[in-house]
Design a protein around this motif. Sequence first.
Motif, PDB file in Angstrom:
ATOM      1  N   LYS A 130      -4.718  -2.538 -12.541  1.00 26.37           N
ATOM      2  CA  LYS A 130      -5.934  -1.738 -12.502  1.00 26.37           C
ATOM      3  C   LYS A 130      -5.694  -0.509 -11.638  1.00 26.37           C
ATOM      4  O   LYS A 130      -4.837  -0.519 -10.752  1.00 26.37           O
ATOM      5  CB  LYS A 130      -7.110  -2.559 -12.000  1.00 26.37           C
ATOM      6  CG  LYS A 130      -6.998  -3.052 -10.587  1.00 26.37           C
ATOM      7  CD  LYS A 130      -8.213  -3.866 -10.231  1.00 26.37           C
ATOM      8  CE  LYS A 130      -8.126  -4.323  -8.792  1.00 26.37           C
ATOM      9  NZ  LYS A 130      -9.275  -5.079  -8.394  1.00 26.37           N
ATOM     10  N   PRO A 131      -6.411   0.571 -11.886  1.00 25.20           N
ATOM     11  CA  PRO A 131      -6.196   1.798 -11.124  1.00 25.20           C
ATOM     12  C   PRO A 131      -6.379   1.570  -9.624  1.00 25.20           C
ATOM     13  O   PRO A 131      -7.227   0.796  -9.198  1.00 25.20           O
ATOM     14  CB  PRO A 131      -7.274   2.752 -11.658  1.00 25.20           C
ATOM     15  CG  PRO A 131      -7.714   2.168 -12.944  1.00 25.20           C
ATOM     16  CD  PRO A 131      -7.455   0.697 -12.872  1.00 25.20           C
ATOM     17  N   THR A 132      -5.567   2.240  -8.852  1.00 24.41           N
ATOM     18  CA  THR A 132      -5.626   2.137  -7.402  1.00 24.41           C
ATOM     19  C   THR A 132      -6.858   2.872  -6.887  1.00 24.41           C
ATOM     20  O   THR A 132      -7.108   3.996  -7.279  1.00 24.41           O
ATOM     21  CB  THR A 132      -4.375   2.782  -6.782  1.00 24.41           C
ATOM     22  OG1 THR A 132      -3.230   2.122  -7.289  1.00 24.41           O
ATOM     23  CG2 THR A 132      -4.395   2.695  -5.279  1.00 24.41           C
ATOM     24  N   GLU A 133      -7.602   2.217  -6.026  1.00 30.14           N
ATOM     25  CA  GLU A 133      -8.680   2.909  -5.318  1.00 30.14           C
ATOM     26  C   GLU A 133      -8.093   3.326  -3.989  1.00 30.14           C
ATOM     27  O   GLU A 133      -7.491   2.527  -3.284  1.00 30.14           O
ATOM     28  CB  GLU A 133      -9.864   1.981  -5.087  1.00 30.14           C
ATOM     29  CG  GLU A 133     -10.717   1.775  -6.310  1.00 30.14           C
ATOM     30  CD  GLU A 133     -12.024   1.105  -5.945  1.00 30.14           C
ATOM     31  OE1 GLU A 133     -12.917   1.798  -5.406  1.00 30.14           O
ATOM     32  OE2 GLU A 133     -12.125  -0.099  -6.166  1.00 30.14           O
ATOM     33  N   LEU A 134      -8.255   4.586  -3.674  1.00 34.77           N
ATOM     34  CA  LEU A 134      -7.684   5.109  -2.439  1.00 34.77           C
ATOM     35  C   LEU A 134      -8.664   6.087  -1.817  1.00 34.77           C
ATOM     36  O   LEU A 134      -9.174   6.970  -2.500  1.00 34.77           O
ATOM     37  CB  LEU A 134      -6.360   5.830  -2.739  1.00 34.77           C
ATOM     38  CG  LEU A 134      -5.687   6.538  -1.576  1.00 34.77           C
ATOM     39  CD1 LEU A 134      -5.263   5.543  -0.491  1.00 34.77           C
ATOM     40  CD2 LEU A 134      -4.476   7.323  -2.066  1.00 34.77           C
ATOM     41  N   GLU A 135      -8.926   5.898  -0.541  1.00 33.83           N
ATOM     42  CA  GLU A 135      -9.748   6.847   0.217  1.00 33.83           C
ATOM     43  C   GLU A 135      -9.110   7.052   1.573  1.00 33.83           C
ATOM     44  O   GLU A 135      -8.990   6.123   2.361  1.00 33.83           O
ATOM     45  CB  GLU A 135     -11.186   6.338   0.379  1.00 33.83           C
ATOM     46  CG  GLU A 135     -11.967   6.398  -0.895  1.00 33.83           C
ATOM     47  CD  GLU A 135     -13.430   6.021  -0.709  1.00 33.83           C
ATOM     48  OE1 GLU A 135     -13.885   5.835   0.443  1.00 33.83           O
ATOM     49  OE2 GLU A 135     -14.115   5.903  -1.727  1.00 33.83           O
ATOM     50  N   TRP A 136      -8.677   8.289   1.804  1.00 31.31           N
ATOM     51  CA  TRP A 136      -8.067   8.676   3.067  1.00 31.31           C
ATOM     52  C   TRP A 136      -8.912   9.718   3.760  1.00 31.31           C
ATOM     53  O   TRP A 136      -9.507  10.581   3.124  1.00 31.31           O
ATOM     54  CB  TRP A 136      -6.721   9.344   2.815  1.00 31.31           C
ATOM     55  CG  TRP A 136      -5.525   8.468   2.802  1.00 31.31           C
ATOM     56  CD1 TRP A 136      -5.334   7.282   3.436  1.00 31.31           C
ATOM     57  CD2 TRP A 136      -4.313   8.741   2.104  1.00 31.31           C
ATOM     58  NE1 TRP A 136      -4.080   6.810   3.177  1.00 31.31           N
ATOM     59  CE2 TRP A 136      -3.433   7.685   2.361  1.00 31.31           C
ATOM     60  CE3 TRP A 136      -3.885   9.786   1.295  1.00 31.31           C
ATOM     61  CZ2 TRP A 136      -2.153   7.636   1.839  1.00 31.31           C
ATOM     62  CZ3 TRP A 136      -2.610   9.731   0.770  1.00 31.31           C
ATOM     63  CH2 TRP A 136      -1.758   8.669   1.042  1.00 31.31           C
ATOM     64  N   THR A 137      -8.912   9.668   5.076  1.00 30.33           N
ATOM     65  CA  THR A 137      -9.399  10.754   5.919  1.00 30.33           C
ATOM     66  C   THR A 137      -8.168  11.253   6.657  1.00 30.33           C
ATOM     67  O   THR A 137      -7.449  10.474   7.273  1.00 30.33           O
ATOM     68  CB  THR A 137     -10.446  10.256   6.921  1.00 30.33           C
ATOM     69  OG1 THR A 137     -11.525   9.668   6.210  1.00 30.33           O
ATOM     70  CG2 THR A 137     -10.962  11.399   7.764  1.00 30.33           C
ATOM     71  N   ILE A 138      -7.915  12.553   6.568  1.00 30.39           N
ATOM     72  CA  ILE A 138      -6.737  13.134   7.201  1.00 30.39           C
ATOM     73  C   ILE A 138      -7.196  14.134   8.253  1.00 30.39           C
ATOM     74  O   ILE A 138      -8.008  15.016   7.973  1.00 30.39           O
ATOM     75  CB  ILE A 138      -5.836  13.831   6.161  1.00 30.39           C
ATOM     76  CG1 ILE A 138      -5.415  12.830   5.085  1.00 30.39           C
ATOM     77  CG2 ILE A 138      -4.615  14.455   6.840  1.00 30.39           C
ATOM     78  CD1 ILE A 138      -4.694  13.464   3.917  1.00 30.39           C
TER      79      ILE A 138
END
Length: 124
Positions: free
Chosen positions: A20-28
């Motif tokens: 399944k598609p990767t869920e990704l949430e970053w704060t940089i």
Amino acid sequence: MKNIFLILLCSFSAMAYSQKPTELEWTISFKKNHVIFECSKGCNYSYLSFDAHRKVVLNENAMANLEKNPDEENSNFLVQYSKRGNQINLEGIKGVDWKNITLTRDLKSKYYINQTGEIRKTTL
């Protein structure tokens, strides 16, 4: 009848192994000579900080070393981080819907990025 059963079995096997598609949430963000990645989705870490001048490959477990551990190519996502001058480059290698994202290193800003490449910038 055997052919129909074989086709159905192959179809269900393919569905079971499809990723399944990767869920990704970053704060940089940036602090002095460090870049800070805070991950709220898709990672096994919540905070990662390293020297902003390093060139690294990131995955869901933190930093990947593809030369020493070729199995890490099977990661859910791979993103290469690099810095040139005041520009931060993120190259989507695998598991994200973008190829290249360029950000400006700004100690007073924070960037929010997800797997589709949506970027929001806020001022600290």
